[in-house]
Design a protein around this motif. Structure first.
Motif: not given
Length: 152
Positions: A122-124, A126-131
Motif C-alpha cells: 500500500e501507499r500511505p 495514495v489511500p485507494d492504492w494497493s497491489r
C-alpha cells in the motif's frame, strides 16, 4: 501461527511442514507428501478450511530450490517495510508492506498443488492504492527505510 483458509507454511530449511500448530517431518524429506498429509490431518481434525483450494496461482513450486528462494524473499519483506520490488517483466513497484508474507499451498491451472506466496503493498500517500505481487515474480527487493533492522 493461526490457520486461515489456504494458510500452510513450508519450513523447508528444517525439512518440516507446518499447518497451524501441526508440524510434519517426513522421513525422506519429501515436502509435497508432507503438505498433503498436513492438509488431510487438518481436515480430519475438523478444520473444513483445510480442504482449501479456492486458492489458485498461475505458478506453483514443489522443488526445494524454488521453495527456498521464495522463503528467502519472505525474509526480505518485513511488515511495514517500505520497498521497491523489481519484477521479472522489467517493471517495478514500490509501497509499504502490509504484513510479512507466508509461503502457502496453492493449486495451478492443472490442479497441481505447490507453494507460492504474495505480498500486499500500500501507499500511505495514495489511500485507494494497493497491489498484490506474487513472490515468484520478484527479481530483487530494494529497501527504502531501515525497517529490516528493527523487525523481530
Amino acid at each position: 501461527m493461526s490457520l486461515h483458509a489456504g494458510h500452510y507454511r513450508a519450513a523447508t530449511r528444517s525439512r518440516k511442514v507446518s499447518a497451524g500448530t501441526l508440524t510434519v517431518q517426513p522421513p525422506d524429506g519429501r515436502i509435497d507428501m508432507a503438505l498433503r498429509f498436513c492438509r488431510l490431518a487438518w481436515r480430519d481434525a475438523g478444520h473444513p478450511e483445510a480442504s482449501l483450494m479456492g486458492r489458485q496461482a498461475k505458478r506453483v513450486y514443489t522443488d526445494q530450490a524454488s521453495i527456498r528462494k521464495l522463503e528467502a524473499l519472505v525474509d526480505q519483506l518485513p511488515a511495514n517495510g517500505h520497498v521497491v520490488l523489481l519484477l521479472k517483466d522489467g517493471s517495478s513497484c514500490d509501497g509499504v508492506i502490509i504484513t510479512r508474507p507466508n509461503v502457502q499451498l496453492f493449486r495451478d491451472g492443472d490442479e497441481r498443488e505447490g507453494i507460492n506466496a504474495t505480498v500486499q503493498l500500500e501507499r500511505p500517500d495514495v489511500p485507494d492504492w494497493s497491489r498484490q505481487v506474487w513472490l515468484d515474480q520478484i527479481v530483487r527487493v530494494e529497501h527504502l527505510d531501515s525497517c529490516m533492522a528493527s523487525e523481530n
